[in-house]
Motif scaffolding. Structure first.
Motif, PDB file in Angstrom:
ATOM      1  N   ARG A  14      34.551  97.524  24.872  1.00 30.53           N
ATOM      2  CA  ARG A  14      35.686  98.275  24.327  1.00 30.53           C
ATOM      3  C   ARG A  14      36.674  98.669  25.420  1.00 30.53           C
ATOM      4  N   GLY A  15      36.214  98.638  26.668  1.00 28.38           N
ATOM      5  CA  GLY A  15      37.089  99.031  27.772  1.00 28.38           C
ATOM      6  C   GLY A  15      37.779  97.863  28.460  1.00 28.38           C
ATOM      7  N   LEU A  16      37.569  96.641  27.959  1.00 27.65           N
ATOM      8  CA  LEU A  16      38.217  95.474  28.561  1.00 27.65           C
ATOM      9  C   LEU A  16      39.670  95.417  28.100  1.00 27.65           C
ATOM     10  N   THR A  17      40.570  95.753  28.980  1.00 26.93           N
ATOM     11  CA  THR A  17      41.985  95.802  28.640  1.00 26.93           C
ATOM     12  C   THR A  17      42.585  94.401  28.604  1.00 26.93           C
ATOM     13  N   ARG A  18      43.788  94.304  28.067  1.00 27.33           N
ATOM     14  CA  ARG A  18      44.475  93.011  27.982  1.00 27.33           C
ATOM     15  C   ARG A  18      44.649  92.360  29.350  1.00 27.33           C
ATOM     16  N   PRO A  19      45.091  93.092  30.393  1.00 25.48           N
ATOM     17  CA  PRO A  19      45.218  92.441  31.708  1.00 25.48           C
ATOM     18  C   PRO A  19      43.894  91.900  32.251  1.00 25.48           C
ATOM     19  N   ILE A  20      42.794  92.623  32.032  1.00 21.71           N
ATOM     20  CA  ILE A  20      41.500  92.130  32.513  1.00 21.71           C
ATOM     21  C   ILE A  20      41.091  90.874  31.750  1.00 21.71           C
ATOM     22  N   LEU A  21      41.304  90.863  30.428  1.00 27.14           N
ATOM     23  CA  LEU A  21      40.965  89.684  29.636  1.00 27.14           C
ATOM     24  C   LEU A  21      41.811  88.482  30.053  1.00 27.14           C
ATOM     25  N   LEU A  22      43.093  88.714  30.317  1.00 22.28           N
ATOM     26  CA  LEU A  22      43.954  87.618  30.791  1.00 22.28           C
ATOM     27  C   LEU A  22      43.477  87.108  32.147  1.00 22.28           C
ATOM     28  N   THR A  23      43.056  88.033  33.005  1.00 30.63           N
ATOM     29  CA  THR A  23      42.542  87.637  34.320  1.00 30.63           C
ATOM     30  C   THR A  23      41.301  86.772  34.187  1.00 30.63           C
ATOM     31  N   LEU A  24      40.369  87.197  33.335  1.00 32.05           N
ATOM     32  CA  LEU A  24      39.134  86.440  33.155  1.00 32.05           C
ATOM     33  C   LEU A  24      39.406  85.068  32.535  1.00 32.05           C
TER      34      LEU A  24
ATOM     35  N   THR B 167      41.392  67.684  34.781  1.00 30.68           N
ATOM     36  CA  THR B 167      41.446  68.795  35.731  1.00 30.68           C
ATOM     37  C   THR B 167      42.858  69.348  35.850  1.00 30.68           C
ATOM     38  N   GLY B 168      43.842  68.448  35.895  1.00 30.58           N
ATOM     39  CA  GLY B 168      45.235  68.889  35.966  1.00 30.58           C
ATOM     40  C   GLY B 168      45.644  69.687  34.741  1.00 30.58           C
ATOM     41  N   VAL B 169      45.223  69.254  33.560  1.00 35.98           N
ATOM     42  CA  VAL B 169      45.548  69.975  32.331  1.00 35.98           C
ATOM     43  C   VAL B 169      44.915  71.370  32.340  1.00 35.98           C
ATOM     44  N   LEU B 170      43.698  71.478  32.854  1.00 33.80           N
ATOM     45  CA  LEU B 170      43.051  72.791  32.942  1.00 33.80           C
ATOM     46  C   LEU B 170      43.843  73.732  33.842  1.00 33.80           C
ATOM     47  N   PHE B 171      44.353  73.205  34.945  1.00 35.05           N
ATOM     48  CA  PHE B 171      45.196  74.030  35.819  1.00 35.05           C
ATOM     49  C   PHE B 171      46.439  74.512  35.071  1.00 35.05           C
ATOM     50  N   LEU B 172      47.062  73.626  34.305  1.00 36.27           N
ATOM     51  CA  LEU B 172      48.263  74.013  33.557  1.00 36.27           C
ATOM     52  C   LEU B 172      47.940  75.078  32.517  1.00 36.27           C
ATOM     53  N   LEU B 173      46.777  74.957  31.859  1.00 34.92           N
ATOM     54  CA  LEU B 173      46.371  75.979  30.893  1.00 34.92           C
ATOM     55  C   LEU B 173      46.099  77.313  31.583  1.00 34.92           C
ATOM     56  N   ALA B 174      45.490  77.258  32.766  1.00 34.06           N
ATOM     57  CA  ALA B 174      45.211  78.493  33.510  1.00 34.06           C
ATOM     58  C   ALA B 174      46.494  79.181  33.942  1.00 34.06           C
ATOM     59  N   ALA B 175      47.560  78.393  34.125  1.00 28.10           N
ATOM     60  CA  ALA B 175      48.835  78.973  34.565  1.00 28.10           C
ATOM     61  C   ALA B 175      49.456  79.872  33.505  1.00 28.10           C
ATOM     62  N   VAL B 176      49.101  79.671  32.227  1.00 25.41           N
ATOM     63  CA  VAL B 176      49.712  80.471  31.163  1.00 25.41           C
ATOM     64  C   VAL B 176      49.328  81.948  31.274  1.00 25.41           C
ATOM     65  N   PRO B 177      48.029  82.306  31.261  1.00 26.50           N
ATOM     66  CA  PRO B 177      47.689  83.725  31.429  1.00 26.50           C
ATOM     67  C   PRO B 177      48.071  84.244  32.818  1.00 26.50           C
ATOM     68  N   ALA B 178      48.016  83.376  33.844  1.00 27.43           N
ATOM     69  CA  ALA B 178      48.406  83.826  35.189  1.00 27.43           C
ATOM     70  C   ALA B 178      49.892  84.187  35.233  1.00 27.43           C
ATOM     71  N   LEU B 179      50.716  83.412  34.541  1.00 28.96           N
ATOM     72  CA  LEU B 179      52.146  83.722  34.486  1.00 28.96           C
ATOM     73  C   LEU B 179      52.393  85.025  33.747  1.00 28.96           C
ATOM     74  N   MET B 180      51.653  85.274  32.684  1.00 32.83           N
ATOM     75  CA  MET B 180      51.786  86.538  31.950  1.00 32.83           C
ATOM     76  C   MET B 180      51.414  87.710  32.829  1.00 32.83           C
ATOM     77  N   LEU B 181      50.378  87.543  33.661  1.00 29.93           N
ATOM     78  CA  LEU B 181      49.981  88.608  34.582  1.00 29.93           C
ATOM     79  C   LEU B 181      51.027  88.821  35.661  1.00 29.93           C
ATOM     80  N   ALA B 182      51.610  87.736  36.169  1.00 29.41           N
ATOM     81  CA  ALA B 182      52.616  87.852  37.219  1.00 29.41           C
ATOM     82  C   ALA B 182      53.875  88.537  36.711  1.00 29.41           C
ATOM     83  N   ARG B 183      54.236  88.257  35.475  1.00 29.82           N
ATOM     84  CA  ARG B 183      55.438  88.882  34.907  1.00 29.82           C
ATOM     85  C   ARG B 183      55.236  90.359  34.640  1.00 29.82           C
TER      86      ARG B 183
END
Length: 481
Positions: A267-277, A456-472
């Motif tokens: 219940r304590g896992l916030t949106r930023p932590i979930l995006l990070t994971l 592997t390249g596609v996985l990196f691109l998918l990982a960039a989506v939550p990482a971009l949300m965190l960076a913004r």
């Protein structure tokens, strides 16, 4: 005046680099070297182990410590928040030392696997040292320290084959476990006498039942994914492991939702932590798959005429050591940048660099200089992603819960690595060329290798989506206090 005197003394934390902090960093890196050795070194003597114990269960010998580490992690992470980070790091190192001794004297394969289970506790050294680093220095310094701690042990990966192989040739497979035991004992002593206790400790208790359910569930599912191909996906043992893991994880979720102090507070896992994971599980799978592909391509001779292959002479050693150089550089640089701009940007940068290296490897599978460059850059991505993931997740949690969240990051990194390494292996297996081998192992078509790299390249691109949300949505870095 009386009120001031009655306030508890504020713990002193390092707010800048000093000789003392450099010494602490060296000791914590030594502890993490043990984690790497516990998982990887026995693979240098795998043929001798199979012969000595008269077994063909290479997969169990290979994966046992990593699976045990996944089981240990929830318990040790929560215990660190309740009982103290330094105390649990010392305990972890001593447990691993005992495991190495058991492996050293094991008369049969079952006792050996019991030793590997104990030795797998070393897996926790990484996230415990991260949590400790967070609390013995101020935030800006801690981020750089974490970059060093999480990546510095990869230096050993560069020199280990050259140092250990002559020792193994003279003293046999037991030398690996003797060195691991000695190293663990020395690391435990150094941590206990040199590194200060973390000033923050949470209250409450350790949810032992929840920790066992979570660790056992994760370990069982990872065992099914890791070993199913060798043991048979539908074999009785594998199906039992999978079913047991699913049941354990289901029971853990139900327990965590009604327990006041669960081992991981869902219940304590916030949106930023979930995006990070989410970013970390995809990114870990990406860079581990990339490093696995590099090691495979490195051992296929170009002379086979498959359209890929680089395995000739010293090329193999160079290709296998290049990623370790990159990990040290990437992790250290990411930690330094995190102290100035926050960890979200280095995480996104590491993912972008990894994606570039992966797509370049589509051509590098047959061009040695390009393959070396791609392997090095992929290592930089791995170092940056690991350091930034720990920095980001622990920075989002209160100090008394940083051990737990650091342990969660370690489990997520392991989960991504195992699952996507398996997926890549299945791609290569589906495209094997009948009757063609390199160093006794079957090889795949060029199409299979290219599809693997593309995945592997596609996985990196998918990982960039939550990482971009965190960076913004990143927040300013706390000033030293």
């Amino acid at each position: 005046m009386t009120e001031t005197l009655e306030k508890p003394a504020r713990p002193v934390r390092e707010h800048r680099w000093s000789k003392r902090l450099v010494l602490w960093a060296g000791v914590l890196i030594l502890a993490n070297v043990l984690a790497d050795m516990a998982v990887s070194s026995p693979m240098m003597v795998l043929p001798q182990l199979l012969d000595h114990f008269d077994t063909d269960q290479a997969a169990w010998l290979n994966a046992s410590a990593l699976l045990a580490g996944a089981l240990w992690s929830p318990l040790l992470a929560k215990s660190a928040d309740v009982l103290g980070k330094r105390r649990m790091l010392v305990a972890t190192l001593l447990i691993s030392c005992a495991g190495a001794v058991v492996c050293l004297v094991a008369p049969n394969v079952w006792i050996f696997l019991a030793g590997r289970f104990l030795q797998g506790a070393a897996f926790a050294a990484v996230f415990l040292s991260v949590a400790l680093a967070r609390q013995i220095s101020t935030p800006r310094v801690a981020m750089a320290l974490i970059g060093l701690v999480t990546s510095g042990s990869s230096v050993v990966g560069i020199v280990e084959p050259y140092v250990m192989q002559p020792v193994i040739d003279v003293f046999g497979y037991r030398s690996v476990f003797f060195v691991a035991a000695v190293l663990a004992a020395v690391a435990a002593l150094c941590v206990r006498t040199v590194v200060p206790q973390a000033p923050v400790r949470g209250g409450g208790r350790v949810d032992l039942k929840g920790a066992l359910l979570l660790g056992g569930g994760i370990g069982s599912v990872l065992a099914y994914v890791s070993l199913g191909r060798d043991q048979g996906w539908l074999s009785g043992l594998m199906l039992t492991l999978l079913a047991g893991g699913v049941v354990a994880l289901t029971c853990w979720v139900l327990l965590a939702l009604r327990t006041e102090e669960p081992v991981v507070d869902l219940r304590g896992l916030t949106r930023p932590i979930l995006l990070t994971l989410l970013a970390l599980v995809l990114a870990a799978g990406s860079f581990r798959s990339m490093l696995q592909l590099t090691s495979i391509v490195a051992q296929v001779p170009a002379g086979l005429g498959l359209g890929y292959g680089l395995g000739e002479g010293e090329a193999v050693a160079v290709l296998l050591s290049a990623p370790n150089v990159g990990i040290v550089v990437g992790g250290t640089l990411a930690g330094w940048l995190a102290g100035r701009y926050g960890p979200a940007l280095p995480l996104l940068g590491g993912i972008a660099v990894g994606a570039a290296a992966t797509f370049a490897m589509l051509a590098g599978v047959s061009v040695l200089p390009l393959a070396i460059a791609c392997g090095t850059v992929a290592g930089m991505a791995a170092g940056a992603i690991g350091a930034s993931g720990y920095n980001l997740a622990t920075g989002l949690e209160a100090p008394e819960r940083q051990g737990t969240v650091a342990g969660l990051v370690s489990v997520v990194l392991a989960l991504g690595s195992v699952v996507f390494n398996f997926a890549g292996g299945e791609i290569l297996k589906a495209t094997e060329i009948a009757g063609v081998f390199a160093d006794g192992a079957p090889v795949s078509t060029a199409t299979g290798v290219q599809v693997y790299a593309g995945m592997t390249g596609v996985l990196f691109l998918l990982a960039a989506v939550p990482a971009l949300m965190l960076a913004r949505g990143r927040t300013p870095i706390p000033s030293p206090s």
